[in-house]
Design a protein around this motif. Structure first.
Motif, PDB file in Angstrom:
ATOM      1  N   ASP A 111       0.848  -1.189   0.000  1.00  0.00           N
ATOM      2  CA  ASP A 111       0.000   0.000   0.000  1.00  0.00           C
ATOM      3  C   ASP A 111       0.890   1.248   0.000  1.00  0.00           C
ATOM      4  OD1 ASP A 111      -1.945  -1.912   0.383  1.00  0.00           O
ATOM      5  OD2 ASP A 111      -2.600  -1.185   2.341  1.00  0.00           O
ATOM      6  N   ASP A 112       0.411   2.307  -0.631  1.00  0.00           N
ATOM      7  CA  ASP A 112       1.074   3.614  -0.576  1.00  0.00           C
ATOM      8  C   ASP A 112       2.518   3.585  -1.099  1.00  0.00           C
ATOM      9  OD1 ASP A 112      -1.319   4.271   0.738  1.00  0.00           O
ATOM     10  OD2 ASP A 112      -0.417   4.115   2.716  1.00  0.00           O
ATOM     11  N   ARG A 141      -4.919   1.587  -4.356  1.00  0.00           N
ATOM     12  CA  ARG A 141      -4.307   1.024  -3.150  1.00  0.00           C
ATOM     13  C   ARG A 141      -2.814   1.317  -3.088  1.00  0.00           C
ATOM     14  NH1 ARG A 141      -1.190  -3.122  -1.991  1.00  0.00           N
ATOM     15  NH2 ARG A 141      -1.360  -4.114  -4.039  1.00  0.00           N
TER      16      ARG A 141
END
Length: 195
Positions: A111-112, A141
């Motif tokens: 994520d990120d 996501r």
């Protein structure tokens, strides 16, 4: 007969212009307008021969561009992982480009992980609507908060992605990104991940 011939000839000319020049000019413009600082991590989904990936890498002197695709020995264009890497070398950006085999409906990234996610006429190739929405969800996501999703796809698909996300702006990319005529025009979806 003459009218049909004229339409066919015109459509062929528009298609060739888009394929050879128009889409590249448009992506240059869109990447310039994205406000990149040069140190971003960018992910390109379904990167094909690497045109968007390479244009992005040119704008990332201290950043990194990753392209993902599924490879098939049956690809009509002779596409394989070596092609975008060779193109990146020829463009002088190989040190900033990475190519991975990955399914955009199940990205192998945390994520990120990215500041920008791009995709040029790739998501619509996924067979089912549910899987296409999964790809869009995966793109969001892996974006960092405040990160940009920039997707160019045929207008009905781009509208569906925006509706699925419940956000984003849509803008037709015009004659330079028509595949034969306005009936196969490409629309840009631009969305920003919330903070």
């Amino acid at each position: 007969m003459a009218t049909a011939g004229t339409v066919l000839l015109g459509s062929t000319g528009i298609y060739l212009h888009t394929t050879l020049h128009g889409k590249l000019r448009i992506w240059r413009r869109e990447l310039d307008q994205a406000g990149l600082k040069g140190d971003e991590r960018l992910l390109d989904l379904g990167r094909g021969r690497g045109a968007v990936l390479i244009e992005a890498a040119r704008r990332l002197p201290t950043g990194h561009a990753v392209g993902v695709d599924l490879w098939s020995g049956k690809d009509q264009s002779g596409n394989r992982p070596e092609v975008p890497l060779a193109n990146a070398t020829a463009a002088g950006v190989a040190d900033r480009v990475e190519v991975q085999t990955a399914d955009m409906t199940a990205l192998p990234f945390a994520d990120d992980s990215f500041d920008v996610v791009t995709s040029a006429l790739a998501i619509h190739n996924i067979p089912s609507p549910e899987a296409r929405y999964r790809a869009v969800d995966e793109a969001m996501r892996v974006l960092r908060p405040g990160g940009q999703l920039i997707v160019a796809d045929f207008w009905p698909m781009a509208r569906k992605y925006a509706a699925h996300l419940g956000q984003g702006t849509l803008r037709g990319l015009g004659l330079g990104y028509w595949y034969g005529g306005p009936w196969l025009g490409v629309t840009l979806l631009h969305a920003v991940k919330g903070r």
